[in-house]
Write an enzyme that holds these catalytic residues in place. Sequence first.
Site, PDB file in Angstrom:
ATOM      1  N   SER A 152      76.595  43.975  52.086  1.00  0.00           N
ATOM      2  CA  SER A 152      77.238  45.257  51.764  1.00  0.00           C
ATOM      3  C   SER A 152      77.915  45.082  50.412  1.00  0.00           C
ATOM      4  CB  SER A 152      78.297  45.570  52.830  1.00  0.00           C
ATOM      5  OG  SER A 152      79.203  46.548  52.355  1.00  0.00           O
ATOM      6  N   TYR A 165      85.349  43.669  58.760  1.00  0.00           N
ATOM      7  CA  TYR A 165      84.022  43.953  58.189  1.00  0.00           C
ATOM      8  C   TYR A 165      83.878  43.287  56.810  1.00  0.00           C
ATOM      9  CZ  TYR A 165      80.005  46.860  56.722  1.00  0.00           C
ATOM     10  OH  TYR A 165      78.781  47.306  56.296  1.00  0.00           O
TER      11      TYR A 165
HETATM   12  P1  NAD Z   1      73.450  51.701  62.180  1.00  0.00           P
HETATM   13  O1  NAD Z   1      74.632  51.811  63.060  1.00  0.00           O
HETATM   14  O2  NAD Z   1      72.540  52.872  62.030  1.00  0.00           O
HETATM   15  O3  NAD Z   1      72.556  50.440  62.582  1.00  0.00           O
HETATM   16  C1  NAD Z   1      73.117  49.234  63.033  1.00  0.00           C
HETATM   17  C2  NAD Z   1      72.097  48.561  63.906  1.00  0.00           C
HETATM   18  O4  NAD Z   1      72.625  47.315  64.376  1.00  0.00           O
HETATM   19  C3  NAD Z   1      71.740  49.393  65.141  1.00  0.00           C
HETATM   20  O5  NAD Z   1      70.335  49.389  65.301  1.00  0.00           O
HETATM   21  C4  NAD Z   1      72.406  48.625  66.277  1.00  0.00           C
HETATM   22  O6  NAD Z   1      71.724  48.757  67.509  1.00  0.00           O
HETATM   23  C5  NAD Z   1      72.325  47.201  65.760  1.00  0.00           C
HETATM   24  N1  NAD Z   1      73.236  46.306  66.444  1.00  0.00           N
HETATM   25  C6  NAD Z   1      74.561  46.438  66.645  1.00  0.00           C
HETATM   26  N2  NAD Z   1      75.036  45.411  67.372  1.00  0.00           N
HETATM   27  C7  NAD Z   1      73.977  44.610  67.643  1.00  0.00           C
HETATM   28  C8  NAD Z   1      73.803  43.392  68.361  1.00  0.00           C
HETATM   29  N3  NAD Z   1      74.851  42.784  68.955  1.00  0.00           N
HETATM   30  N4  NAD Z   1      72.561  42.853  68.445  1.00  0.00           N
HETATM   31  C9  NAD Z   1      71.497  43.469  67.871  1.00  0.00           C
HETATM   32  N5  NAD Z   1      71.601  44.602  67.173  1.00  0.00           N
HETATM   33  C10 NAD Z   1      72.830  45.177  67.068  1.00  0.00           C
HETATM   34  O7  NAD Z   1      74.032  51.283  60.744  1.00  0.00           O
HETATM   35  P2  NAD Z   1      73.293  50.949  59.362  1.00  0.00           P
HETATM   36  O8  NAD Z   1      74.051  51.654  58.322  1.00  0.00           O
HETATM   37  O9  NAD Z   1      71.843  51.125  59.450  1.00  0.00           O
HETATM   38  O10 NAD Z   1      73.653  49.394  59.242  1.00  0.00           O
HETATM   39  C11 NAD Z   1      72.698  48.373  59.082  1.00  0.00           C
HETATM   40  C12 NAD Z   1      73.290  47.245  58.265  1.00  0.00           C
HETATM   41  O11 NAD Z   1      73.570  47.724  56.942  1.00  0.00           O
HETATM   42  C13 NAD Z   1      74.623  46.714  58.809  1.00  0.00           C
HETATM   43  O12 NAD Z   1      74.670  45.309  58.651  1.00  0.00           O
HETATM   44  C14 NAD Z   1      75.647  47.372  57.889  1.00  0.00           C
HETATM   45  O13 NAD Z   1      76.821  46.618  57.788  1.00  0.00           O
HETATM   46  C15 NAD Z   1      74.878  47.388  56.586  1.00  0.00           C
HETATM   47  N6  NAD Z   1      75.380  48.338  55.610  1.00  0.00           N
HETATM   48  C16 NAD Z   1      75.325  49.685  55.816  1.00  0.00           C
HETATM   49  C17 NAD Z   1      75.824  50.539  54.838  1.00  0.00           C
HETATM   50  C18 NAD Z   1      75.773  52.036  54.972  1.00  0.00           C
HETATM   51  O14 NAD Z   1      76.326  52.728  54.114  1.00  0.00           O
HETATM   52  N7  NAD Z   1      75.135  52.600  55.979  1.00  0.00           N
HETATM   53  C19 NAD Z   1      76.396  50.022  53.685  1.00  0.00           C
HETATM   54  C20 NAD Z   1      76.455  48.646  53.513  1.00  0.00           C
HETATM   55  C21 NAD Z   1      75.951  47.807  54.485  1.00  0.00           C
END
Ligand code: NAD
Length: 267
Positions: A152, A165
Amino acid sequence: MSGRLDGHVVLVTGASSGIGLGVAEAMADAGAAVAINYRSHREPADDLVARITGKGGRAVAIAADVSDEADVARLFDETVSAFGRIDILVANSGIQKDAAIADMTLADWNAVIDVNLTGQFLCSREALRRFRSQPADTRPARSAGVIISMSSVHEIIPWAGHVNYATAKGGIRMMVRSLAQEVAGDGIRVNAIAPGAIRTPINQDAWDTPEALEKLLRLIPYGRIGEPEDVARAAVWLASDEADYITGTTLFVDGGMALYPGFRDNG
Ligand code: NAD
């Protein structure tokens, strides 16, 4: 289907939603067989499998908790038994449990560190073991394997109210670099992707009203929110031989969010 990742096998964790879902579909569109990990929501994972196989691709859905050591070993076993090998890990699963530090419970701290950091360690360790066990003459790529950690912008931008986080993402930054240094001699590449603000369920309250979106856009010099496809295209490229000389780095996919936007007007 044919593309840059023909013959590759990819495991994407947390692929039932958001960025992981987009990455898994893009990897399949590039020719890879894809293992779609989900934690508890089976239906979107099954829908994605159907969409990929409907386009002539190969995909399976596998339930597992990435913070559980035995589950992670089984996740890799099932991936290899479905497709015969593994070439690329996208360690994407992540959660948020936000609170001001004085109100943050130990459970909220541990949950985020367990999934976002320890989960990345467990999946990366398992991937490295599998990459090393696969004979060199069976590789579909120049490298012996690729790991992409979903980090991130908060691997470098401090984030008040989200200390658990930001700490996990800062940990990923150093884990990726240390791991890359340790395994480069085996021909294994390890990198991170640092998304900025991407439109997914994890941050819905930051974009789902015009007021929230307007506030968010002040932090994004490029002037738009990111979409999962923005991250997915970067992940396919970083996983492919086109990025073969790249290891131990973080690719920011953030519309300039990490460029100190507060200084745009002379600070
Ligand atoms: P999201 O909530 O749509 O997806 C998160 C995924 O992680 C889901 O599929 C969930 O089922 C899975 N997950 C959660 N706990 C789990 C576990 N214990 N075992 C297996 N799977 C698990 O969110 P997203 O935005 O798609 O996030 C994906 C990644 O991107 C994360 O690491 C998040 O920190 C990172 N990220 C997202 C953003 C953003 O703006 N959306 C920005 C920076 C980083």
